[in-house]
Design an enzyme around this catalytic site. Structure first.
Site, mmCIF file in Angstrom:
data_model
loop_
_atom_site.group_PDB
_atom_site.id
_atom_site.type_symbol
_atom_site.label_atom_id
_atom_site.label_comp_id
_atom_site.label_asym_id
_atom_site.label_seq_id
_atom_site.Cartn_x
_atom_site.Cartn_y
_atom_site.Cartn_z
ATOM 1 N N ILE A 24 97.914 -41.523 53.064
ATOM 2 C CA ILE A 24 98.923 -42.485 53.829
ATOM 3 C C ILE A 24 98.280 -43.098 55.051
ATOM 4 O O ILE A 24 97.768 -43.583 55.808
ATOM 5 C CB ILE A 24 100.260 -43.538 53.901
ATOM 6 N N ASN A 97 104.197 -38.781 59.128
ATOM 7 C CA ASN A 97 104.431 -39.627 58.146
ATOM 8 C C ASN A 97 104.086 -38.524 57.054
ATOM 9 O O ASN A 97 104.105 -38.578 55.848
ATOM 10 C CB ASN A 97 103.185 -40.730 58.044
ATOM 11 N N SER A 150 111.091 -43.735 52.626
ATOM 12 C CA SER A 150 110.536 -44.687 50.714
ATOM 13 C C SER A 150 111.875 -44.803 50.062
ATOM 14 O O SER A 150 112.857 -44.654 50.992
ATOM 15 C CB SER A 150 110.341 -42.715 50.303
ATOM 16 N N TYR A 165 113.735 -34.920 47.046
ATOM 17 C CA TYR A 165 113.073 -36.378 47.633
ATOM 18 C C TYR A 165 113.173 -37.119 47.754
ATOM 19 O O TYR A 165 114.151 -37.607 49.482
ATOM 20 C CB TYR A 165 111.473 -36.477 46.671
ATOM 21 N N LYS A 169 114.639 -38.550 51.614
ATOM 22 C CA LYS A 169 114.026 -39.747 52.908
ATOM 23 C C LYS A 169 115.001 -40.266 52.862
ATOM 24 O O LYS A 169 115.499 -41.649 53.802
ATOM 25 C CB LYS A 169 113.436 -40.553 51.449
ATOM 26 N N ILE A 198 102.931 -45.834 46.338
ATOM 27 C CA ILE A 198 101.548 -45.881 46.135
ATOM 28 C C ILE A 198 100.537 -45.396 46.084
ATOM 29 O O ILE A 198 100.265 -43.842 45.872
ATOM 30 C CB ILE A 198 101.279 -45.957 48.404
ATOM 31 N N THR A 200 97.878 -42.773 45.955
ATOM 32 C CA THR A 200 97.160 -41.501 47.173
ATOM 33 C C THR A 200 97.492 -40.404 46.060
ATOM 34 O O THR A 200 97.663 -40.035 44.967
ATOM 35 C CB THR A 200 98.169 -40.771 48.294
HETATM 36 P P1 NDP Z 1 99.699 -37.277 50.500
HETATM 37 O O1 NDP Z 1 100.320 -35.976 50.062
HETATM 38 O O2 NDP Z 1 98.193 -37.227 49.314
HETATM 39 O O3 NDP Z 1 99.099 -37.017 52.211
HETATM 40 C C1 NDP Z 1 100.234 -35.530 52.975
HETATM 41 C C2 NDP Z 1 99.793 -34.865 53.853
HETATM 42 O O4 NDP Z 1 100.498 -34.390 54.477
HETATM 43 C C3 NDP Z 1 98.353 -33.867 53.002
HETATM 44 O O5 NDP Z 1 97.569 -33.709 53.881
HETATM 45 C C4 NDP Z 1 99.138 -32.492 52.788
HETATM 46 O O6 NDP Z 1 98.748 -31.375 53.322
HETATM 47 C C5 NDP Z 1 99.931 -33.010 54.403
HETATM 48 N N1 NDP Z 1 101.062 -32.013 54.834
HETATM 49 C C6 NDP Z 1 102.092 -32.114 54.128
HETATM 50 N N2 NDP Z 1 102.952 -30.613 54.487
HETATM 51 C C7 NDP Z 1 102.287 -30.728 56.361
HETATM 52 C C8 NDP Z 1 103.120 -29.740 57.105
HETATM 53 N N3 NDP Z 1 104.427 -29.886 57.069
HETATM 54 N N4 NDP Z 1 102.684 -30.373 58.239
HETATM 55 C C9 NDP Z 1 101.664 -30.636 58.758
HETATM 56 N N5 NDP Z 1 101.040 -31.661 57.328
HETATM 57 C C10 NDP Z 1 101.687 -31.804 56.255
HETATM 58 O O7 NDP Z 1 100.893 -38.427 50.688
HETATM 59 P P2 NDP Z 1 100.867 -39.458 50.915
HETATM 60 O O8 NDP Z 1 99.972 -40.328 51.702
HETATM 61 O O9 NDP Z 1 100.989 -40.525 49.383
HETATM 62 O O10 NDP Z 1 102.762 -39.532 51.086
HETATM 63 C C11 NDP Z 1 102.976 -40.135 52.999
HETATM 64 C C12 NDP Z 1 103.876 -39.858 53.522
HETATM 65 O O11 NDP Z 1 104.546 -41.491 52.696
HETATM 66 C C13 NDP Z 1 104.987 -38.730 52.943
HETATM 67 O O12 NDP Z 1 105.450 -39.097 53.735
HETATM 68 C C14 NDP Z 1 105.319 -39.687 51.395
HETATM 69 O O13 NDP Z 1 106.383 -39.056 51.123
HETATM 70 C C15 NDP Z 1 105.956 -40.409 52.002
HETATM 71 N N6 NDP Z 1 105.555 -42.117 50.340
HETATM 72 C C16 NDP Z 1 104.425 -41.583 49.742
HETATM 73 C C17 NDP Z 1 104.811 -42.408 48.706
HETATM 74 C C18 NDP Z 1 103.559 -42.494 47.092
HETATM 75 O O14 NDP Z 1 103.585 -43.836 46.869
HETATM 76 N N7 NDP Z 1 102.059 -42.543 47.672
HETATM 77 C C19 NDP Z 1 105.377 -43.702 48.578
HETATM 78 C C20 NDP Z 1 106.765 -43.355 49.529
HETATM 79 C C21 NDP Z 1 106.895 -42.451 50.248
HETATM 80 P P3 NDP Z 1 98.593 -30.039 52.402
HETATM 81 O O15 NDP Z 1 98.138 -31.243 50.497
HETATM 82 O O16 NDP Z 1 97.964 -29.314 52.941
HETATM 83 O O17 NDP Z 1 100.175 -30.266 51.525
#
Ligand code: NDP
Length: 258
Positions: A24, A97, A150, A165, A169, A198, A200
């Protein structure tokens, strides 16, 4: 078109996006840049984040850069925001995010696993918002923070068990309202988006029978795409939403409506 451009334009503004190396955050970064914002990505995956920044610079003709920043480390968060502000000449928008998910039942989750999720999803969001709000207020700048909550902060997902989780949220939604009120007279707006399922990297690796089960429950009959969140983030970041703060926007293909 000129009217719309003026309403939603982010030209002259700089947005920090956490977790922007993939999923996202990556897609929304590109859309924020499309609306005119310069972009700063904070992520644990520095190389991927740098690649995203490079692509955005080429495709959107804005400035973009990336920093390694672990949002669970408050000192690193403070330092990286100061560095980013100096490098870009100022910051205006935070898309807060970064997040993680673990499918562990309440009876099985270890204390360490529980803390890890709360630490990234709640503490990390708070450390980033606190540092960003402080930066804006101390520098007399108006700004907008958009936290990624979320729909799991509103409903309990099935069949997977993920109390850590869901609780994190729900807390992000209330943190959003609390900060919005605290900073309401200081020119800093704080809102959240609550996506449903979503597509991803986070959800794409989950077992296929669960993904099929989720899709069967979603009134739209499909998972959403990260692109389908971008308009909401641009709206909340832009001057089109100057009277909007403390709001949670659920974007879930009607999942929570039934
Ligand atoms: P992804 O796992 O695809 O991307 C998350 C990114 O955040 C990764 O690059 C990850 O790195 C990075 N990250 C994790 N921990 C940290 C940290 N401590 N410091 C900095 N960066 C960090 O997730 P999404 O894009 O799917 O989700 C993004 C947000 O949306 C999240 O908050 C998720 O909870 C929320 N969300 C997602 C939904 C979905 O269906 N996908 C639905 C509802 C909410 P690394 O891979 O190294 O951990």
């Amino acid at each position: 078109m000129e009217f719309l451009e003026k309403l939603f334009s982010l030209k002259g503004k700089t947005a920090v996006v956490t977790g922007g190396a993939q999923g996202i955050g990556k897609v929304v970064s590109s859309y924020l840049a499309g609306a005119g914002a310069d972009i700063v990505i904070f992520d644990l995956q520095l190389e991927a984040a740098e690649n995203v920044a490079e692509e955005i610079t080429k495709e959107r003709n804005v400035r973009a850069c990336a920093f390694y920043c672990d949002v669970t480390n408050p000192d690193m968060v403070d330092k990286t925001i100061a560095e980013a502000a100096q490098k870009m000449g100022g910051l205006d928008i935070l898309f807060n995010n970064a997040g993680i998910c673990q499918h562990k039942s309440a009876l099985e989750v270890t204390s360490e696993e529980w803390l890890k999720v709360i630490n990234v999803n709640l503490n990390g969001v708070f450390y980033m918002a606190r540092a960003f709000g402080k930066y804006l207020i101390e520098n007399g700048r108006k700004g907008s923070i958009i936290n990624t909550a979320s729909m799991s902060g509103t409903i309990v997902n099935i069949p997977q068990e993920q109390a850590s989780y869901n609780s994190s949220k729900a807390a992000v939604k209330h943190l959003t309202k609390s900060l919005a009120v605290e900073w309401s007279k200081k020119g800093v707006r704080v809102n959240s988006i609550s996506p449903g399922y979503i597509k991803t990297e986070m959800t794409g690796t989950v077992r296929q029978d669960w993904q099929n089960f989720w899709t069967g429950l979603i009134p739209f009959g499909r998972m959403g795409l990260p692109e389908e969140l971008a308009g909401a983030v641009i709206y909340l970041a832009s001057d089109a939403s100057t009277y909007t703060s403390g709001c949670d926007m659920i974007i879930d293909g009607c999942f929570t409506s039934i």
